[in-house]
Design an enzyme around this catalytic site. Structure first.
Site, mmCIF file in Angstrom:
data_model
loop_
_atom_site.group_PDB
_atom_site.id
_atom_site.type_symbol
_atom_site.label_atom_id
_atom_site.label_comp_id
_atom_site.label_asym_id
_atom_site.label_seq_id
_atom_site.Cartn_x
_atom_site.Cartn_y
_atom_site.Cartn_z
ATOM 1 N N CYS A 2 0.821 -1.348 0.158
ATOM 2 C CA CYS A 2 -0.054 0.055 0.081
ATOM 3 C C CYS A 2 1.065 1.264 -0.150
ATOM 4 C CB CYS A 2 -0.934 0.036 1.250
ATOM 5 S SG CYS A 2 -2.041 -1.352 1.304
ATOM 6 N N ASN A 62 -0.930 0.578 5.727
ATOM 7 C CA ASN A 62 0.187 -0.075 5.035
ATOM 8 C C ASN A 62 0.974 -1.096 6.025
ATOM 9 O OD1 ASN A 62 2.118 -0.685 3.119
ATOM 10 N ND2 ASN A 62 3.261 1.303 3.663
ATOM 11 N N GLY A 63 0.855 -2.568 5.403
ATOM 12 C CA GLY A 63 1.920 -3.399 6.126
ATOM 13 C C GLY A 63 1.075 -4.623 6.447
ATOM 14 N N TYR A 116 14.152 -2.012 -4.433
ATOM 15 C CA TYR A 116 13.151 -2.161 -5.436
ATOM 16 C C TYR A 116 11.677 -1.326 -5.241
ATOM 17 C CZ TYR A 116 9.585 -4.895 -8.036
ATOM 18 O OH TYR A 116 8.680 -5.413 -8.898
ATOM 19 N N SER A 161 13.216 -0.445 -12.679
ATOM 20 C CA SER A 161 13.582 -0.464 -11.308
ATOM 21 C C SER A 161 15.155 -0.888 -11.298
ATOM 22 C CB SER A 161 12.761 -1.541 -10.239
ATOM 23 O OG SER A 161 12.693 -2.546 -10.796
ATOM 24 N N GLY A 191 0.791 0.408 -5.198
ATOM 25 C CA GLY A 191 -0.428 -0.339 -5.055
ATOM 26 C C GLY A 191 -1.312 0.009 -6.243
ATOM 27 N N ASP A 246 19.757 -6.941 -12.996
ATOM 28 C CA ASP A 246 18.467 -6.835 -12.109
ATOM 29 C C ASP A 246 18.552 -6.452 -10.757
ATOM 30 O OD1 ASP A 246 15.680 -7.016 -12.131
ATOM 31 O OD2 ASP A 246 15.212 -9.030 -13.038
ATOM 32 N N ASP A 247 17.316 -5.748 -10.331
ATOM 33 C CA ASP A 247 17.627 -5.339 -8.838
ATOM 34 C C ASP A 247 17.544 -6.636 -7.912
ATOM 35 O OD1 ASP A 247 14.503 -5.569 -8.111
ATOM 36 O OD2 ASP A 247 14.816 -4.249 -10.084
#
Ligand code: SF4
Length: 483
Positions: A12, A113-114, A254, A295, A38, A357-358
């Site tokens: 979120c 959020n979480g 990321y 990213s 999100g 790539d990350d």
């Protein structure tokens, strides 16, 4: 947007504002800057002289508010908003936030959020004591705890409730006369507070949203803090001092937007340093460096600079095909990779490519991208990952809660290299990540949560412990059998 190609999802983004005209419009712009956190649902609740009104819906923010009348209905000088990524089985509109609660004496709008690690136990206890839940997410739990607290006033009831929830959480709670913001005792998720030129205050997930609405950064919200914003201004308090900073390292690697700063560290710059450290730790004889858009571009430029190899745009991302691929099912993820990325033949043909790539989650993306480059004529593809292998699940708000989904938990590095069809594969070390972020704090792992990489969780796992232990036992048995 990160979720489109990797299938690793943040749950979120939060944005709240107090004390400015057109609060809902400002919240809309703030949420727009947080859309990467999100994409499955969005909502805004506005407070007009103590009266709370909400608009919520499934989809991207711009889709939810396509009809301008929806936003125009949200009048007033305070608002909270939320963009949501839902984990499996949780896609209903009833879970789109902010959740609104109407009591005879007050109204509340809650945005979260979480992920709570003791949500199952809390919910069971609350239900046994007569609580009725309307949604299937954990977010309602806090409200029931507040209403059941014997404390004398709302602030103390909220503190009491916050001390009972465990795990990763950032909450915004809008009431008829106040906006509260609270962060968990480890500060897993970023949350910042800023001031608008009009004098109002903003609390939101990332500094990029402060920049978008023209707010000046005041401070990161710290673990265990409870902020109260009302017509008298901003008050910073604590609901606990038993804290230990453990910011989710994946935010730097990321999730967060490159233009955001977390605890004073710019995300792009941290990623670039990770790329540079990767070049030192995992050098390779090659012709060009190519990053997986978008990213990994910061890390790729860092790798190129440190290795002295030219950075080239060997992969192009299609900017216009996001809508169809936001649903987190495996089939759509696989199809999504093909639709989203193209290799630039004229750049990669005949070249030995270092592909940056990350991170690697399920491995689907890596396999397809290596193939894309080889089909385009790359002579060799050396895959370099700007973070350590993801071997353990996350219980603090990321949608990977089982090692079955993590390829690095199932295969060794040489096995993964073979699965991806790469010519070589190398990862950045844990210390490489910690040094690249470079937070000057005394906490373990330089103030980062590294549990995804090493299984050292900063908190007890509560409701998840038994399942986690069993999964680890099965994994070890499988590894000792050599299958
Ligand atoms: S376990 Fe991983 S994704 Fe979860 S909070 Fe820790 S570092 Fe972040």
């Amino acid at each position: 947007m990160p979720t489109e190609v990797k299938g690793l999802n943040e749950e979120c983004g939060l944005f709240g504002v107090w004390g400015t005209p057109d609060a809902a419009q400002i919240t809309y712009f703030g949420l727009h800057a947080l859309q990467h956190r999100g994409q499955e649902g969005a909502g805004i609740t506005a407070n007009d002289h103590g009266d709370l009104q909400s608009q919520r819906g499934l989809g991207l923010l711009a889709d939810v508010f396509r009809d301008p009348a929806r936003l125009a209905r949200l009048t007033g000088e305070a608002a909270v908003g939320h963009v949501r990524y839902a984990t499996a089985g949780n896609h209903g509109v009833e879970n789109i936030q902010p959740l609104e609660f109407n009591f005879s004496d007050s109204q509340f709008a809650l945005a979260h959020n979480g992920n709570l690690t003791n949500a199952v136990t809390l919910r069971r206890n609350l239900e046994q004591n007569g609580a009725i839940f309307h949604a299937s997410s954990d977010s309602e739990i806090l409200m029931h705890l507040i209403r059941r607290s014997p404390a004398a006033n709302l602030t103390d009831q909220l503190k009491d409730a916050l001390r009972q929830v465990h795990g990763g959480f950032a909450y915004l709670l809008l009431t008829n006369d106040r906006l509260f913001a609270a962060l968990d005792p480890n500060g897993f998720r970023p949350l910042v507070v800023g001031k608008l030129p009009t004098g109002g205050y903003v609390v939101c997930s990332e500094t990029c949203a402060l920049d978008t609405v023209g707010a000046t950064f005041i401070q990161d919200v710290h673990p265990g803090e409870l902020l109260t914003i009302d017509d008298n201004g901003l008050k910073i308090d604590h609901y606990t001092t038993d804290t230990q900073l453990a910011i989710c390292s994946m935010e730097y690697i990321y999730f967060a937007r490159p233009d955001s700063d977390i605890y004073g560290v710019n995300v792009h710059s941290a990623r670039k340093r990770m790329g540079a450290a990767l070049a030192h730790e995992q050098p390779v004889d090659a012709d060009i460096v190519v990053g997986v858009p978008n990213s990994s571009l910061s890390a790729a430029t860092g790798y190129a600079e440190a290795s002295g190899l030219p950075y080239e745009m060997g992969l192009i991302k299609n900017q216009y095909s996001s809508r169809t691929f936001i649903q987190p099912t495996q089939v759509l993820r696989e199809q999504g990779v093909r639709m989203k990325l193209s290799a630039v033949k004229g750049v990669v043909a005949g070249k030995r490519v270092v592909l940056i790539d990350d991170s690697i989650v399920r491995g689907t993306t890596s396999r397809r991208i290596v193939k894309l480059l080889k089909d385009a004529g790359a002579k060799a593809v050396h895959l370099r990952i700007a973070s350590p292998p993801l071997r353990f699940p996350c219980f603090y708000g990321i949608d990977i809660q089982t090692t079955k989904e993590l390829i690095a938990a199932q295969q060794t590095i040489p096995e993964m290299c073979q699965t991806f069809g790469a010519d070589s594969l190398g990862f950045l070390s844990e210390q490489g990540v910690i040094d690249a972020v470079g937070l000057k704090v005394g906490a373990p792992y330089g103030g980062l949560c590294m549990a995804y990489f090493n299984g050292d969780y900063p908190t007890p796992l509560y409701d998840y412990q038994a399942e986690y232990d069993e999964e680890q036992r099965q994994l070890q048995a499988k590894q000792s059998r050599g299958d």
